[in-house]
Write a protein that holds these residues in place. Structure first.
Motif, mmCIF file in Angstrom:
data_model
loop_
_atom_site.group_PDB
_atom_site.id
_atom_site.type_symbol
_atom_site.label_atom_id
_atom_site.label_comp_id
_atom_site.label_asym_id
_atom_site.label_seq_id
_atom_site.Cartn_x
_atom_site.Cartn_y
_atom_site.Cartn_z
ATOM 1 N N GLU A 10 -47.558 -51.888 30.225
ATOM 2 C CA GLU A 10 -46.245 -51.241 30.159
ATOM 3 C C GLU A 10 -46.025 -50.266 31.311
ATOM 4 O O GLU A 10 -44.946 -50.229 31.907
ATOM 5 C CB GLU A 10 -46.108 -50.505 28.818
ATOM 6 N N ASP A 11 -47.051 -49.466 31.646
ATOM 7 C CA ASP A 11 -46.867 -48.451 32.705
ATOM 8 C C ASP A 11 -46.627 -49.085 34.069
ATOM 9 O O ASP A 11 -45.831 -48.599 34.889
ATOM 10 C CB ASP A 11 -48.071 -47.507 32.760
ATOM 11 N N ILE A 12 -47.283 -50.226 34.340
ATOM 12 C CA ILE A 12 -47.087 -50.906 35.625
ATOM 13 C C ILE A 12 -45.708 -51.543 35.690
ATOM 14 O O ILE A 12 -45.000 -51.431 36.696
ATOM 15 C CB ILE A 12 -48.182 -51.975 35.855
ATOM 16 N N SER A 13 -45.307 -52.212 34.614
ATOM 17 C CA SER A 13 -43.991 -52.858 34.609
ATOM 18 C C SER A 13 -42.868 -51.835 34.732
ATOM 19 O O SER A 13 -41.862 -52.065 35.398
ATOM 20 C CB SER A 13 -43.802 -53.695 33.340
ATOM 21 N N GLN A 14 -43.056 -50.646 34.122
ATOM 22 C CA GLN A 14 -42.052 -49.595 34.239
ATOM 23 C C GLN A 14 -41.975 -49.069 35.664
ATOM 24 O O GLN A 14 -40.884 -48.796 36.176
ATOM 25 C CB GLN A 14 -42.374 -48.445 33.276
ATOM 26 N N SER A 15 -43.129 -48.937 36.320
ATOM 27 C CA SER A 15 -43.146 -48.454 37.700
ATOM 28 C C SER A 15 -42.456 -49.435 38.643
ATOM 29 O O SER A 15 -41.729 -49.042 39.555
ATOM 30 C CB SER A 15 -44.584 -48.212 38.171
ATOM 31 N N ILE A 16 -42.689 -50.727 38.421
ATOM 32 C CA ILE A 16 -42.036 -51.752 39.243
ATOM 33 C C ILE A 16 -40.525 -51.703 39.053
ATOM 34 O O ILE A 16 -39.743 -51.737 40.006
ATOM 35 C CB ILE A 16 -42.577 -53.157 38.912
ATOM 36 N N ALA A 17 -40.103 -51.611 37.796
ATOM 37 C CA ALA A 17 -38.669 -51.551 37.491
ATOM 38 C C ALA A 17 -38.040 -50.297 38.096
ATOM 39 O O ALA A 17 -36.939 -50.331 38.653
ATOM 40 C CB ALA A 17 -38.457 -51.570 35.978
ATOM 41 N N ALA A 18 -38.761 -49.165 37.992
ATOM 42 C CA ALA A 18 -38.239 -47.914 38.540
ATOM 43 C C ALA A 18 -38.116 -47.989 40.052
ATOM 44 O O ALA A 18 -37.175 -47.457 40.648
ATOM 45 C CB ALA A 18 -39.146 -46.757 38.146
ATOM 46 N N GLY A 19 -39.072 -48.669 40.690
ATOM 47 C CA GLY A 19 -39.051 -48.793 42.144
ATOM 48 C C GLY A 19 -37.855 -49.561 42.671
ATOM 49 O O GLY A 19 -37.451 -49.387 43.822
ATOM 50 N N GLU A 20 -37.280 -50.431 41.845
ATOM 51 C CA GLU A 20 -36.087 -51.157 42.262
ATOM 52 C C GLU A 20 -34.883 -50.233 42.392
ATOM 53 O O GLU A 20 -33.991 -50.450 43.196
ATOM 54 C CB GLU A 20 -35.768 -52.277 41.252
ATOM 55 N N VAL A 107 -41.346 -42.113 37.540
ATOM 56 C CA VAL A 107 -42.006 -41.866 38.822
ATOM 57 C C VAL A 107 -42.001 -40.384 39.202
ATOM 58 O O VAL A 107 -42.117 -40.022 40.370
ATOM 59 C CB VAL A 107 -41.351 -42.701 39.949
ATOM 60 N N SER A 108 -41.864 -39.501 38.208
ATOM 61 C CA SER A 108 -41.792 -38.069 38.516
ATOM 62 C C SER A 108 -42.196 -37.244 37.301
ATOM 63 O O SER A 108 -42.475 -37.778 36.226
ATOM 64 C CB SER A 108 -40.366 -37.692 38.926
ATOM 65 N N ARG A 109 -42.203 -35.934 37.510
ATOM 66 C CA ARG A 109 -42.287 -34.981 36.409
ATOM 67 C C ARG A 109 -40.882 -34.432 36.212
ATOM 68 O O ARG A 109 -40.326 -33.809 37.114
ATOM 69 C CB ARG A 109 -43.277 -33.868 36.738
ATOM 70 N N MET A 110 -40.307 -34.676 35.033
ATOM 71 C CA MET A 110 -38.881 -34.398 34.846
ATOM 72 C C MET A 110 -38.651 -33.506 33.638
ATOM 73 O O MET A 110 -39.317 -33.624 32.610
ATOM 74 C CB MET A 110 -38.105 -35.715 34.677
ATOM 75 N N ILE A 111 -37.664 -32.606 33.796
ATOM 76 C CA ILE A 111 -37.222 -31.744 32.695
ATOM 77 C C ILE A 111 -35.713 -31.898 32.552
ATOM 78 O O ILE A 111 -34.983 -31.850 33.546
ATOM 79 C CB ILE A 111 -37.566 -30.263 32.957
ATOM 80 N N ILE A 126 -39.400 -32.419 28.164
ATOM 81 C CA ILE A 126 -40.320 -32.484 29.301
ATOM 82 C C ILE A 126 -40.953 -33.865 29.312
ATOM 83 O O ILE A 126 -41.462 -34.344 28.297
ATOM 84 C CB ILE A 126 -41.413 -31.400 29.193
ATOM 85 N N CYS A 127 -40.915 -34.508 30.484
ATOM 86 C CA CYS A 127 -41.388 -35.895 30.588
ATOM 87 C C CYS A 127 -42.235 -36.036 31.855
ATOM 88 O O CYS A 127 -41.890 -35.501 32.911
ATOM 89 C CB CYS A 127 -40.183 -36.825 30.635
ATOM 90 N N GLU A 128 -43.354 -36.744 31.757
ATOM 91 C CA GLU A 128 -44.203 -36.997 32.917
ATOM 92 C C GLU A 128 -44.544 -38.474 32.992
ATOM 93 O O GLU A 128 -45.069 -39.044 32.033
ATOM 94 C CB GLU A 128 -45.502 -36.172 32.839
ATOM 95 N N GLY A 129 -44.241 -39.086 34.132
ATOM 96 C CA GLY A 129 -44.567 -40.495 34.323
ATOM 97 C C GLY A 129 -43.971 -41.400 33.267
ATOM 98 O O GLY A 129 -44.572 -42.412 32.906
ATOM 99 N N GLY A 130 -42.816 -41.025 32.732
ATOM 100 C CA GLY A 130 -42.143 -41.834 31.735
ATOM 101 C C GLY A 130 -42.534 -41.521 30.305
ATOM 102 O O GLY A 130 -41.951 -42.050 29.364
ATOM 103 N N GLU A 131 -43.486 -40.622 30.132
ATOM 104 C CA GLU A 131 -43.961 -40.258 28.789
ATOM 105 C C GLU A 131 -43.396 -38.888 28.390
ATOM 106 O O GLU A 131 -43.551 -37.906 29.110
ATOM 107 C CB GLU A 131 -45.482 -40.216 28.761
ATOM 108 N N TYR A 153 -45.369 -38.947 42.416
ATOM 109 C CA TYR A 153 -46.708 -38.358 42.322
ATOM 110 C C TYR A 153 -47.710 -39.371 41.771
ATOM 111 O O TYR A 153 -48.925 -39.306 42.078
ATOM 112 C CB TYR A 153 -46.679 -37.109 41.425
ATOM 113 N N ASN A 154 -47.229 -40.290 40.913
ATOM 114 C CA ASN A 154 -48.111 -41.281 40.299
ATOM 115 C C ASN A 154 -48.096 -42.619 41.035
ATOM 116 O O ASN A 154 -48.715 -43.583 40.588
ATOM 117 C CB ASN A 154 -47.744 -41.487 38.829
ATOM 118 N N ILE A 155 -47.360 -42.673 42.152
ATOM 119 C CA ILE A 155 -47.373 -43.885 42.996
ATOM 120 C C ILE A 155 -47.615 -43.420 44.431
ATOM 121 O O ILE A 155 -46.690 -43.373 45.262
ATOM 122 C CB ILE A 155 -46.047 -44.685 42.906
#
Length: 574
Positions: A10-20, A107-111, A126-131, A153-155
């Motif tokens: 799941e984490d890899i597929s989310q990163s690929i989708a986010a990168g688009e 793909v970030s640390r988000m608030i 508060i969210c980090e790397g989609g979590e 930060y995670n890519i």
């Protein structure tokens, strides 16, 4: 036999989708501003650190997000804009392509801090790397604040490909300006490293916003366009042929207020201007195309910058007709702005004149009076005998050499000559500058001002002294001595235009070459310019230091030779 196909985690597929969707900090700014616009905000503030690589904060006074919707807003394909399949073809907002918040969060640390109007307390997530790490109540004003830290930060591979702070800031500025231009009724502010960079108060007039972003000089050369044909409606502004740009970045296209890049529309615009402005030049166009959402598909690209028209031919014809009619009306009012150049037969040479040798360089040159038989020596790659024959279309010089005809592009040749002279003077610190008795004032656009501030020290070295005397208003106090006073504003704009896509950091030599190329181009003899015999002699003499394989600074060839024996073959002499 082991299986070769595996389901991605799941984490890899989310990163690929986010990168688009999220390519760089500018992508984050674009998506967050669009969300704020869709939330009916009247004020949007963008705050950045280190060109957005360290921090992006977007604050609005819009509708906010209900507490129960906050977790859903961070799930992919969660949206408030789609209820059924048909809604995909009737989108009236700046969404949708899976929505942006989950892609940014991945793909970030988000608030996110948000509050709706009918609630007395807000929500903080508060969210980090989609979590999602935590959700809590918080006191805050109505609206939404999204804080994005440590993008990619995670890519690390993707983060490595980010450019300099100034380059990333320039990309953000492009997105900021595009959205600010299309929504004048919203107040926009951009803050970088604690400094207010740009501020546009809300207004009901598009013209006021255009002037605020582009400046009075450009604003004064724009002509209003209005056109309606069945379900297609066009409005906006276009530049008259007397002003043009060296890049297409000044073409702003909006479909239902969404900024897009579309080959069909670009082709329609270029077709209209093709014979009105020079090659390699582009008009300034701010064009709003409105048509029923069912006539376009906005979901053909992850970044939503492309659309697909149901009837592309109709769109092309409408845009072409609208711009063509507007320019024709202006042309009919007055033809004084358009210079017509005529080639004169008497510019040809007497074929009985003696040729001149091309062997060794000559250190000096004296002009030749009419009727005088002339002989001059210059150096090329090989020894040749050039006999100037005539000028063709006021653009090319035809000479006869030993066993060949030589065609010379007069503009490309002169441009190279000037470039080499300017480069030599610059390297030897021999550039002379002229102090202006009355400084020339120039008002730049937002982006032009940004570029100028980053190259001030560089252009000082070639003779420009420029002081800022107001918001995007500058005073030119000194200019290089080889530039005409009447050309200085035009040349300065061209220098800036040519650097718009340039990563300025640590590129001193390349920037200088780019600037000198621009100045050389403006200072050189133009195509469609009739030259006297003495002027052609002087040009050929100045070519003495160039090799036969030389090109102009832009890379176009200067010389073209044609063997005379080919003529003999064509006329059956061999």
């Amino acid at each position: 036999m082991p299986k070769k196909i595996n389901l991605l985690p799941e984490d890899i597929s989310q990163s690929i989708a986010a990168g688009e969707v999220i390519e760089r900090p500018a992508s984050v700014v674009k998506e967050l501003i669009e969300n704020s616009i869709d939330a009916n905000s009247s004020e949007i503030i963008v705050e950045l650190k280190s060109g957005g690589q360290e921090l992006i904060r977007v604050i609005d006074d819009g509708e906010g997000i209900y507490p129960e919707d906050v977790p859903l807003a961070l799930k992919r394909y969660a949206t408030s804009k789609i209820r059924r399949l048909e809604d995909l073809y009737s989108i009236k907002t700046l969404g949708f392509r899976g929505e942006a918040l989950p892609s940014i969060a991945a793909v970030s640390r988000m608030i996110i801090i948000t509050r709706v109007k009918d609630s007395i307390i807000g929500t903080k997530v508060i969210c980090e790397g989609g979590e999602i790490k935590s959700i809590s109540e918080v006191g805050c004003p109505v609206g939404t604040e999204v804080l994005v830290k440590d993008l990619f930060y995670n890519i690390p591979v993707k983060r490595k490909f980010l450019k300099s702070t100034q380059s990333e800031l320039r990309n953000i500025l492009n997105q900021f300006l595009r959205l600010s231009l299309s929504f004048p009724s919203i107040s926009f502010k951009l803050i970088h490293d604690g400094k207010m960079v740009y501020e546009y108060p809300k207004t009901e007039s598009l013209l006021v916003r255009i002037e605020a972003i582009m400046g009075k000089d450009i604003y004064s050369h724009l002509k209003r366009v209005e056109y309606k044909n069945e379900d297609i409606e066009l409005s906006g502004f276009i530049s008259l042929p007397v002003i043009s740009k060296s890049t297409s970045d000044w073409i702003y296209l909006y479909v239902n207020n969404r900024f897009i890049k579309d080959r069909i529309i670009y082709r329609a615009i270029n077709e209209v201007y093709r014979h009105r402005i020079g090659p390699g030049k582009y008009p300034i166009v701010i064009l709003f195309l409105n048509l029923p959402p069912s006539k376009i598909d906005v979901n053909v690209h992850p970044t939503k910058t492309e659309v697909k028209f149901k009837d592309s031919e109709k769109v092309f014809n409408s845009i072409f007709s609208a711009i063509e009619m507007t320019l024709e009306e202006e042309l009919n009012k007055s033809t004084s702005d358009y210079e017509i150049k005529v080639w004169k037969e008497d510019s040809c040479f007497d074929f009985n004149e003696k040729p001149y040798e091309i062997k060794e360089p000559v250190r000096g040159y004296q002009s030749v009076e009419d009727g005088e038989i002339f002989q001059r020596e210059i150096t090329l790659e090989r020894a040749h005998r050039f006999h100037p024959l005539c000028q063709i279309k006021g653009t090319y010089i035809l000479c006869e050499g030993e066993g060949e005809l030589i065609f010379i592009d007069q503009h490309a040749a002169h441009e190279r000559i000037i470039f080499e002279k300017l480069k030599k003077d610059y390297n030897e610190s021999l550039v002379k500058k002229e102090k202006l008795l009355i400084p020339v004032q120039i008002e730049l656009s937002t982006e032009e001002s940004f570029i100028l501030e980053n190259i001030k020290d560089t252009i000082l070295d070639i003779g420009f002294e420029i002081e800022q005397i107001g918001d995007r208003l500058y005073s030119i106090c000194s200019i290089p001595s080889f530039i005409k006073l009447t050309e200085v504003k035009k040349i300065l704009r061209e220098i800036i235009d040519d650097l718009i896509h340039f990563d300025i950091k640590n590129k001193g030599k390349e920037i200088i070459n780019n600037i000198l190329t621009t100045i050389s181009c403006h200072s050189a003899i133009r195509a469609n310019s009739i030259l006297r015999k003495e002027e052609i002699e002087e040009l050929l003499k100045m070519l003495s230091t160039l090799g036969r394989d030389s090109t102009c600074p832009h890379g176009r060839p200067i010389f073209f030779s044609f063997p005379i024996e080919e003529l003999d073959k064509e006329f059956k002499r061999k």
